[in-house]
Enzyme design. Sequence first.
Site, mmCIF file in Angstrom:
data_model
loop_
_atom_site.group_PDB
_atom_site.id
_atom_site.type_symbol
_atom_site.label_atom_id
_atom_site.label_comp_id
_atom_site.label_asym_id
_atom_site.label_seq_id
_atom_site.Cartn_x
_atom_site.Cartn_y
_atom_site.Cartn_z
ATOM 1 N N ASN A 193 0.857 -1.229 0.069
ATOM 2 C CA ASN A 193 0.111 -0.133 -0.046
ATOM 3 C C ASN A 193 1.008 1.195 -0.161
ATOM 4 O O ASN A 193 1.908 1.351 0.562
ATOM 5 C CB ASN A 193 -0.970 -0.117 1.338
ATOM 6 C CG ASN A 193 -0.431 -0.289 2.493
ATOM 7 O OD1 ASN A 193 0.623 -0.592 2.633
ATOM 8 N ND2 ASN A 193 -1.058 0.212 3.525
ATOM 9 N N ILE A 194 0.551 2.284 -0.703
ATOM 10 C CA ILE A 194 1.171 3.718 -0.808
ATOM 11 C C ILE A 194 0.035 4.810 -0.524
ATOM 12 O O ILE A 194 -0.639 4.941 -1.301
ATOM 13 C CB ILE A 194 1.564 3.914 -2.386
ATOM 14 C CG1 ILE A 194 2.594 2.573 -2.697
ATOM 15 C CG2 ILE A 194 2.355 5.090 -2.505
ATOM 16 C CD1 ILE A 194 2.976 2.325 -4.247
ATOM 17 N N GLU A 195 0.322 5.129 0.762
ATOM 18 C CA GLU A 195 -0.670 6.414 0.989
ATOM 19 C C GLU A 195 -0.287 7.638 0.654
ATOM 20 O O GLU A 195 0.700 7.823 -0.096
ATOM 21 C CB GLU A 195 -0.590 6.114 2.632
ATOM 22 C CG GLU A 195 -1.302 4.805 2.995
ATOM 23 C CD GLU A 195 -1.730 4.848 4.585
ATOM 24 O OE1 GLU A 195 -0.924 5.850 5.318
ATOM 25 O OE2 GLU A 195 -2.313 3.744 4.931
ATOM 26 N N CYS B 125 -3.942 0.540 -2.717
ATOM 27 C CA CYS B 125 -3.974 -0.630 -1.885
ATOM 28 C C CYS B 125 -2.712 -1.594 -2.319
ATOM 29 O O CYS B 125 -2.261 -1.551 -3.669
ATOM 30 C CB CYS B 125 -5.245 -1.298 -1.974
ATOM 31 S SG CYS B 125 -6.492 -0.568 -1.016
ATOM 32 N N CYS C 90 -10.210 -4.766 0.002
ATOM 33 C CA CYS C 90 -11.456 -4.020 -0.071
ATOM 34 C C CYS C 90 -12.209 -4.103 -1.134
ATOM 35 O O CYS C 90 -11.847 -4.808 -2.307
ATOM 36 C CB CYS C 90 -10.591 -2.727 -0.030
ATOM 37 S SG CYS C 90 -10.407 -1.920 -1.426
ATOM 38 N N GLU D 279 -2.915 -4.891 -3.282
ATOM 39 C CA GLU D 279 -3.322 -5.638 -4.255
ATOM 40 C C GLU D 279 -3.443 -5.012 -5.781
ATOM 41 O O GLU D 279 -2.796 -5.589 -6.666
ATOM 42 C CB GLU D 279 -4.832 -6.195 -4.047
ATOM 43 C CG GLU D 279 -4.999 -6.678 -2.775
ATOM 44 C CD GLU D 279 -5.437 -5.923 -1.643
ATOM 45 O OE1 GLU D 279 -4.831 -4.922 -1.374
ATOM 46 O OE2 GLU D 279 -6.084 -6.329 -0.511
HETATM 47 N N1 THU Z 1 -5.405 -1.290 2.164
HETATM 48 C C1 THU Z 1 -4.772 -2.304 1.249
HETATM 49 O O1 THU Z 1 -3.721 -1.859 1.011
HETATM 50 N N2 THU Z 1 -5.693 -3.141 0.699
HETATM 51 C C2 THU Z 1 -6.872 -3.360 1.150
HETATM 52 O O2 THU Z 1 -7.526 -4.240 0.304
HETATM 53 C C3 THU Z 1 -7.539 -2.626 2.078
HETATM 54 C C4 THU Z 1 -6.874 -1.623 2.468
HETATM 55 C C5 THU Z 1 -4.792 -0.200 2.820
HETATM 56 C C6 THU Z 1 -5.059 1.281 2.214
HETATM 57 C C7 THU Z 1 -4.420 2.006 3.627
HETATM 58 O O3 THU Z 1 -3.166 2.284 3.255
HETATM 59 C C8 THU Z 1 -4.503 1.043 4.804
HETATM 60 O O4 THU Z 1 -4.774 -0.404 4.260
HETATM 61 C C9 THU Z 1 -5.482 1.361 5.819
HETATM 62 O O5 THU Z 1 -7.000 1.544 5.190
#
Ligand code: THU
Length: 130
Positions: A42-44, A53, A90, A55
């Site tokens: 994940n890269i925020e 996300c 998600c 995936e």
């Molecule tokens: N996140 C994912 O990487 N994959 C998912 O399927 C659900 C959420 C990440 C997004 C965010 O950086 C962190 O989880 C919290 O929501």
Amino acid sequence: MTPEKLAALAREAMTHAYAPYSGYKVGAALLCGDGTVYQGCNIENASFSPTNCAERTAFFKAIYDGHRDFTAIAICGGKDGVVSGLFPPCGVCRQVMREFCEEDFRIYMVTPTGYEERTLAQLLPDSFSL
Ligand code: THU
């Protein structure tokens, strides 16, 4: 490629996460039909909505490289990188999977002791596709 090895690659991918806002580190390992594996994290973003996300990072890397045939994905995540339970994909990521995968695509959700397996059809019933 065994589910256990794919899960280990997802755990490794988790260490690449850029998650300064939520603290949740997520990793994914996507298995292509030819045996190639793509890892994603994940890269925020400070503006939140541009966050990608783990995936989708894995899928988009693979799609860019020309892959269209996918067998399975392992996913793991947790606060501060500690896997304390399932980290289910998600809804947006499920729909991205639907775009490129058959309904029997395997999803391995990593747990502290192993993994739980589902198909895409189980996680996204009555799905939308064109
Ligand atoms: N996140 C994912 O990487 N994959 C998912 O399927 C659900 C959420 C990440 C997004 C965010 O950086 C962190 O989880 C919290 O929501």
